[in-house]
Each structure stands twice: as C-alpha cells, then as structure tokens.
Design an enzyme around this catalytic site. Structure first.
Site, short mmCIF file in Angstrom:
data_model
loop_
_atom_site.label_atom_id
_atom_site.label_comp_id
_atom_site.label_asym_id
_atom_site.label_seq_id
_atom_site.Cartn_x
_atom_site.Cartn_y
_atom_site.Cartn_z
N LYS A 135 56.92 27.02 1.00
CA LYS A 135 56.57 26.26 -0.17
C LYS A 135 55.83 27.09 -1.26
O LYS A 135 55.94 26.86 -2.35
CB LYS A 135 55.76 25.01 0.11
CG LYS A 135 56.82 23.85 0.64
CD LYS A 135 56.14 22.43 0.68
CE LYS A 135 56.98 21.40 0.82
NZ LYS A 135 56.23 20.14 1.14
N ASP A 177 56.99 16.13 -4.64
CA ASP A 177 56.18 15.06 -3.76
C ASP A 177 55.23 14.10 -4.56
O ASP A 177 55.27 12.99 -4.32
CB ASP A 177 55.44 16.18 -2.88
CG ASP A 177 56.01 16.58 -1.83
OD1 ASP A 177 57.21 15.99 -1.31
OD2 ASP A 177 55.52 17.46 -1.22
N GLY A 230 45.34 18.44 1.74
CA GLY A 230 46.25 19.46 2.15
C GLY A 230 47.27 19.41 1.15
O GLY A 230 47.08 19.06 0.07
P1 NDP Z 1 48.69 19.18 5.36
O1 NDP Z 1 48.33 19.79 6.97
O2 NDP Z 1 48.64 20.12 4.53
O3 NDP Z 1 47.12 18.31 5.22
C1 NDP Z 1 46.60 17.31 5.99
C2 NDP Z 1 45.46 16.95 5.57
O4 NDP Z 1 44.94 15.67 6.20
C3 NDP Z 1 44.18 18.03 5.47
O5 NDP Z 1 43.33 17.89 4.66
C4 NDP Z 1 43.51 17.71 6.66
O6 NDP Z 1 42.03 17.98 6.86
C5 NDP Z 1 43.71 16.20 6.96
N1 NDP Z 1 43.57 15.78 8.27
C6 NDP Z 1 44.51 15.97 9.32
N2 NDP Z 1 44.10 15.02 10.45
C7 NDP Z 1 43.19 14.51 10.00
C8 NDP Z 1 42.23 13.66 10.84
N3 NDP Z 1 42.53 13.10 12.03
N4 NDP Z 1 41.03 12.95 10.20
C9 NDP Z 1 40.95 13.40 8.75
N5 NDP Z 1 41.82 14.32 7.92
C10 NDP Z 1 42.83 14.67 8.89
O7 NDP Z 1 49.62 18.03 5.59
P2 NDP Z 1 50.56 17.53 4.26
O8 NDP Z 1 49.60 17.54 3.26
O9 NDP Z 1 51.64 18.47 4.03
O10 NDP Z 1 50.99 16.12 4.93
C11 NDP Z 1 50.09 15.02 5.15
C12 NDP Z 1 51.03 13.97 5.47
O11 NDP Z 1 51.98 13.64 4.45
C13 NDP Z 1 51.99 14.23 6.84
O12 NDP Z 1 51.95 13.13 7.65
C14 NDP Z 1 53.52 14.25 6.18
O13 NDP Z 1 54.34 13.81 7.02
C15 NDP Z 1 53.31 13.37 5.08
N6 NDP Z 1 54.04 13.69 3.90
C16 NDP Z 1 54.71 12.42 3.27
C17 NDP Z 1 55.59 12.80 1.98
C18 NDP Z 1 56.05 11.53 1.39
O14 NDP Z 1 56.99 11.66 0.68
N7 NDP Z 1 55.89 10.24 2.03
C19 NDP Z 1 56.06 14.10 1.85
C20 NDP Z 1 55.39 15.04 2.48
C21 NDP Z 1 54.31 14.92 3.62
P3 NDP Z 1 42.03 19.68 7.17
O15 NDP Z 1 43.10 20.67 6.89
O16 NDP Z 1 40.72 19.97 6.47
O17 NDP Z 1 41.53 19.52 8.66
#
Ligand code: NDP
Length: 280
Positions: free
Chosen positions: A68, A104, A130
């Site tokens: 991406k 998105d 993220g």
């Molecule tokens: P990323 O891995 O890029 O980011 C995830 C974020 O969530 C990071 O900031 C991470 O924190 C945080 N995080 C992860 N686990 C935890 C936890 N247990 N407690 C608190 N914070 C947490 O993922 P994406 O942003 O790409 O995706 C996030 C979600 O969005 C996924 O479930 C994906 O399936 C969904 N999604 C939905 C879409 C839609 O159209 N509905 C489109 C694309 C994705 P850190 O990295 O700082 O640990």
C-alpha cells in the site's frame, strides 16, 4: 476476440478476501463483463506487476499488504488525501495512466454521510493509530473536524499520526498514551475503534470506561467481520447511534467499483454477500 475487463487485488494471499466477494457479486448483479482476480505479488515484483496493468489492459486493481505504501512511486497520479496518508489501496487506469486513491477512509465517511452525521467542527476520539486510523483521521480532518484525540498503546506510532495530522491537515490533534482504561471526554461527538480488537476474538472490546460514553455520541467500529461487535453493543445499550465496519468495508469497495465502472454500486447486494461469508 471477446475478453472480460479485469480488476483484482495485488498482495499477500489471504483466505476469503472480502473484496473478491463484494466486487464480483456487484459485477455479476449489474451484468458487467468483469472479473476480479486475486494475484499474489511478492515485495520485489511490485513495479513489474504495476506495469503489467497497462500491458494487460486492466481496468484497475486493489492494493493490499505489503504494497500500500511502496506503490505510490509507480503511479502517474495520486489523490491528495492518499498522498497525505502515504498509502493507496485502489488504482484505476484511464487513457493509459495509473491513478491512485485510498478508499478506506472514504468508506468510513460515507457511513457518516448516509447516517446524516455532521462532522464539521466536531470532536473525535480515535482508538488506534495504524493504517486504517490514518486513513479515517485524514478524511475526518479534510471534512472539517475540529479536534482528534489519538489514543494508542504504542507512543511513537500515536505521536507520528498526531504529527502528520497537525502538519498536513487543518485539524488540531493530540495524543493520549493508552496504558490505562481510557475515559472518553464529555465534549466528544464521535468515537471510533480503529484497532483490530474484536476481529479474531469476538469476546474482546477496547479497554475504555464505557460509562464515559453518552447517548449523544456517535460510535463507529472498523471491524469488518461483525456488525455487532461488543464495542458497538455497549454503545447501543447506552443509546448511541452506531456504524459498523462491515458497511464501511462495503462502502470502500463500492467507491472502488464506481471508480472502475463509472456506475453506482449495488451496495445492498454487496453487504448481503459479505454478511453471508462472515455468517452475520
Ligand atoms: P494496523 O496494524 O495498521 O493498526 C492497528 C492499530 O491498532 C495500531 O495502532 C495498533 O497499535 C492498535 N492495536 C492493535 N492491537 C491492539 C490492542 N490489543 N489494544 C490496543 N490497540 C491495539 O491495522 P489496520 O489499521 O490496517 O487495521 C485495523 C483493523 O481495521 C483491522 O481489524 C482490519 O481488519 C480493519 N479494517 C477494516 C476495514 C473496513 O473497511 N472496515 C478496512 C481495512 C481494515 P500499535 O501498532 O501501536 O501496537
């Protein structure tokens, strides 16, 4: 010789890629001679694959992990919001040129617009920092939101997003380190879960003080495989208007469909197909 118009997705292979489901069902429903392909493209092969879009007369392509961000350098044009995010998830080909978009955050915004939720001058709490959080927050900022509080478990990542928003958009953004049960401030209008909490383990919900959520707040989840996440269920109990990630996913796919075909997407058909796959 007759050939179907081709679109699809470049990236790591995943089981049950939801884009295949929602796009193909939309093409078939609209009786369009189009085929959605899943194509594994390894990291070093991206440039050749992107050039192949022109060579093989593709209509467009979705881009998923791990490409991406890298893909931007191979495109002729990148939409302004996608440039700020530094990420593209949809390409369309027009007159031999490659155009990059990020749908998105736009899918998220379409949820709010369809639900008549105003965003101008509003205060937002965003859980997560993220890729999806970045896309959503840039679109919210461009829509005139006043303030975004980014709440994240890793300090550097949260601070990086806040710095991006403050430097590249007109929103005011601040960071809260999520090392405790987070209380949503009273003045908040919109709360968004942009973490994967609830995706794999449906019994999980974000670590926040649910009593701090008021009925006038709008509560949104990005989790794409469940319309009724625990997070949204808690908000519904309080009386909040809620938006689920399955509709957001369909919306972002509908926007890609519209870029590729110039036609309005059959969103209800797409949502029903997705709900069937995810059993919801
Ligand atoms: P990323 O891995 O890029 O980011 C995830 C974020 O969530 C990071 O900031 C991470 O924190 C945080 N995080 C992860 N686990 C935890 C936890 N247990 N407690 C608190 N914070 C947490 O993922 P994406 O942003 O790409 O995706 C996030 C979600 O969005 C996924 O479930 C994906 O399936 C969904 N999604 C939905 C879409 C839609 O159209 N509905 C489109 C694309 C994705 P850190 O990295 O700082 O640990």
């Amino acid at each position: 010789m007759y050939q179907k118009k081709l679109v699809g997705v470049f990236g790591d292979p995943v089981d049950d890629n939801p884009s295949v489901v929602i796009e193909q069902v939309a093409f078939d429903y609209m009786k369009l001679p189009m085929e959605y392909l899943t194509i594994q493209v390894k990291k070093g092969d991206l440039q050749a694959a992107i050039e192949g879009l022109r060579a093989m007369n593709f209509t467009g392509i979705n881009i998923t992990m791990p490409h991406k961000i890298d893909v931007l350098q191979y495109l002729d044009y990148v939409a302004d919001d996608a440039k700020i995010m530094g990420a593209v998830n949809t390409i369309y080909v027009k007159d031999g040129k490659l155009y990059g978009e990020n749908t998105d955050g736009k899918g998220f915004m379409r949820n709010l617009r369809n639900g008549n939720v105003p965003t101008k001058g509003k205060n937002v709490v965003l859980l997560g920092a993220g890729g999806v959080a970045r896309a959503i927050s840039v679109e919210l900022a461009n829509a005139g939101v006043k303030h975004i509080t980014v709440v994240n478990v890793i300090k550097e990542e949260g601070e990086r997003l806040v710095e991006l928003l403050n430097s590249k958009t007109s929103v005011e953004a601040t960071f809260v380190f999520w090392d405790h049960k987070y209380s949503v401030p009273d003045k908040t209008d919109i709360v968004v879960n942009a973490t994967p909490i609830g995706f794999v383990n449906k019994e999980e919900k974000p670590n926040i003080v649910y009593e701090s959520i008021h009925p006038q707040m709008v509560v949104c989840d990005v989790i794409p495989n469940n319309m009724n996440t625990l997070f949204l269920e808690e908000a519904k109990k309080i009386g909040c208007k809620t938006f689920h990630g399955m509709q957001m996913l369909v919306n972002q796919g509908a926007i890609a469909f519209e870029l590729w075909t110039g036609l309005e997407a059959p969103v209800q058909v797409m949502l029903e197909a997705l709900a069937k796959v995810y059993g919801d």
